[in-house]
Design an enzyme around this catalytic site. Structure first.
Site, PDB file in Angstrom:
ATOM      1  N   HIS A  71       0.728  -1.188   0.032  1.00  0.00           N
ATOM      2  CA  HIS A  71       0.185  -0.004   0.063  1.00  0.00           C
ATOM      3  C   HIS A  71       0.755   1.328  -0.159  1.00  0.00           C
ATOM      4  CE1 HIS A  71       0.694   0.685   4.056  1.00  0.00           C
ATOM      5  NE2 HIS A  71       0.679  -0.552   4.663  1.00  0.00           N
ATOM      6  N   CYS A  87       3.180  -5.182   6.438  1.00  0.00           N
ATOM      7  CA  CYS A  87       2.781  -4.720   5.010  1.00  0.00           C
ATOM      8  C   CYS A  87       4.203  -4.100   4.584  1.00  0.00           C
ATOM      9  CB  CYS A  87       1.729  -3.683   5.246  1.00  0.00           C
ATOM     10  SG  CYS A  87       0.246  -4.293   5.738  1.00  0.00           S
TER      11      CYS A  87
END
Length: 168
Positions: A71, A87
């Site tokens: 992201h 992440c």
């Protein structure tokens, strides 16, 4: 040939392949030591443009059911560091570049390093009723060796049609 994402954690780099050719490489932030980015072979399972959480930046590409994703970020100064909860963070402009070229099912391969293991192997296609135990006995190796060479996250989840490396 489909697109692919290769992430090398040690380098903090994401390599985007378009039709089998390296398209671009990007600097990324990865998981901290106590919340590492998982390694192995995954695929994109969800895509969101302008996600609800501003810390996710402008795009979200989920690759595990445990909510690991690639992201954007609202803290671009942290790119190139190990700071996330697992992440992979990218500059917003970079994730916006790959987002339209990535579809559900796109392969995401995450490795710790580029070092090649000197293990010779052949590719075996899993058949109905195969198990790791059965394959280890059949090919005179160990379950641990099959798990390691394939970076299997869940040793209980192999499925017909899956291709596994079998050590020689």
């Amino acid at each position: 040939m489909a697109n692919k994402i290769l992430i090398i954690l040690e380098q903090k780099q994401l390599h985007f392949y378009n039709n089998g050719q390296l398209d671009r490489s990007f600097s990324v932030a990865v998981g901290k030591q106590n919340t590492p980015t998982p390694t192995g072979n995954f695929s994109i399972i969800n895509k969101i443009k302008n996600p609800y959480n501003p810390t996710l930046g402008t795009r979200w590409l989920q690759f595990t059911s445990r909510m690991h994703g690639i992201h954007g970020t609202n803290q671009p100064h942290l790119i190139g560091q190990a700071v996330s909860k697992g992440c992979v963070r990218m500059y917003n402009r970079d994730v916006e570049y790959i987002f339209p070229q990535v579809s559900i099912g796109t392969t995401v391969q995450i490795k710790t390093t580029t070092a090649q293991e000197n293990v010779e192997y052949f590719i075996y296609t899993v058949q109905v009723n195969d198990s790791l135990y059965h394959l280890a006995r059949k090919f005179e190796t160990t379950i641990a060796n099959i798990i390691k060479i394939n970076n299997l996250e869940n040793k209980n989840l192999i499925y017909p049609g899956q291709q596994l490396k079998i050590p020689l």
